[in-house]
Design an enzyme around this catalytic site. Structure first.
Site, mmCIF file in Angstrom:
data_model
loop_
_atom_site.group_PDB
_atom_site.id
_atom_site.type_symbol
_atom_site.label_atom_id
_atom_site.label_comp_id
_atom_site.label_asym_id
_atom_site.label_seq_id
_atom_site.Cartn_x
_atom_site.Cartn_y
_atom_site.Cartn_z
ATOM 1 N N ASP A 10 0.849 -1.188 0.000
ATOM 2 C CA ASP A 10 0.000 0.000 0.000
ATOM 3 C C ASP A 10 0.890 1.245 0.000
ATOM 4 O O ASP A 10 2.101 1.157 -0.166
ATOM 5 C CB ASP A 10 -0.958 -0.014 1.196
ATOM 6 C CG ASP A 10 -0.256 -0.036 2.540
ATOM 7 O OD1 ASP A 10 0.958 0.279 2.608
ATOM 8 O OD2 ASP A 10 -0.915 -0.350 3.538
ATOM 9 N N MET A 11 0.306 2.392 0.212
ATOM 10 C CA MET A 11 1.061 3.644 0.149
ATOM 11 C C MET A 11 2.149 3.742 1.221
ATOM 12 O O MET A 11 3.114 4.476 1.065
ATOM 13 C CB MET A 11 0.110 4.836 0.247
ATOM 14 C CG MET A 11 -0.757 4.977 -0.994
ATOM 15 S SD MET A 11 -1.902 6.360 -0.916
ATOM 16 C CE MET A 11 -0.787 7.740 -0.876
#
Length: 129
Positions: free
Chosen positions: A15-16
């Site tokens: 994810d980020m």
């Protein structure tokens, strides 16, 4: 009987924050199960074509313990928990250098292509007992 399957975490898995997205653990353990079955000499495509039998997930109980990150080298461990006529329960763990990151108890059932339960294939039952 225990099966080991190596996984490398790619950027697309994260994810980020650079942490493995939770749903990807399910992909990792799926790949490990497929590799485990193939390693026993069972061709799932041939089984579907010749006998009309497929394996279906009935239940997954998952526990997220710690995070994997981009470029980690992981190992998925798979072992048999229980076997009955149509059901196979597997215990799977995702580890990084021996540290438990994720565990799951996965219940599989064998079914016909029209969704009816059917006994586990004899070749599989012989190998897991």
């Amino acid at each position: 009987m225990q099966h080991e399957f190596p996984v490398r975490v790619y950027y697309e898995d994260t994810d980020m924050a650079g942490i493995v997205y939770h749903a990807n653990y399910l992909k990792y353990i799926e790949r490990a199960r497929s590799d485990w079955v193939l390693g026993m000499g069972i061709d799932q495509s041939a089984l579907r074509e010749s006998e009309g039998i497929v394996f279906v997930i009935r239940r997954i109980e998952a526990d997220f313990r710690a995070s994997a990150r981009f470029d980690d080298r992981l190992t998925v461990m798979t072992r048999v928990g229980a076997v009955s006529g149509v059901r196979l329960v597997l215990h799977q763990e995702v580890l990084r250098d021996g540290e438990l990151l994720f565990s799951a108890e996965v219940t599989l059932v064998s079914m016909t292509l029209d969704g009816q339960p059917v006994r586990l294939p004899q070749a599989l039952r012989r190998k897991v007992h």
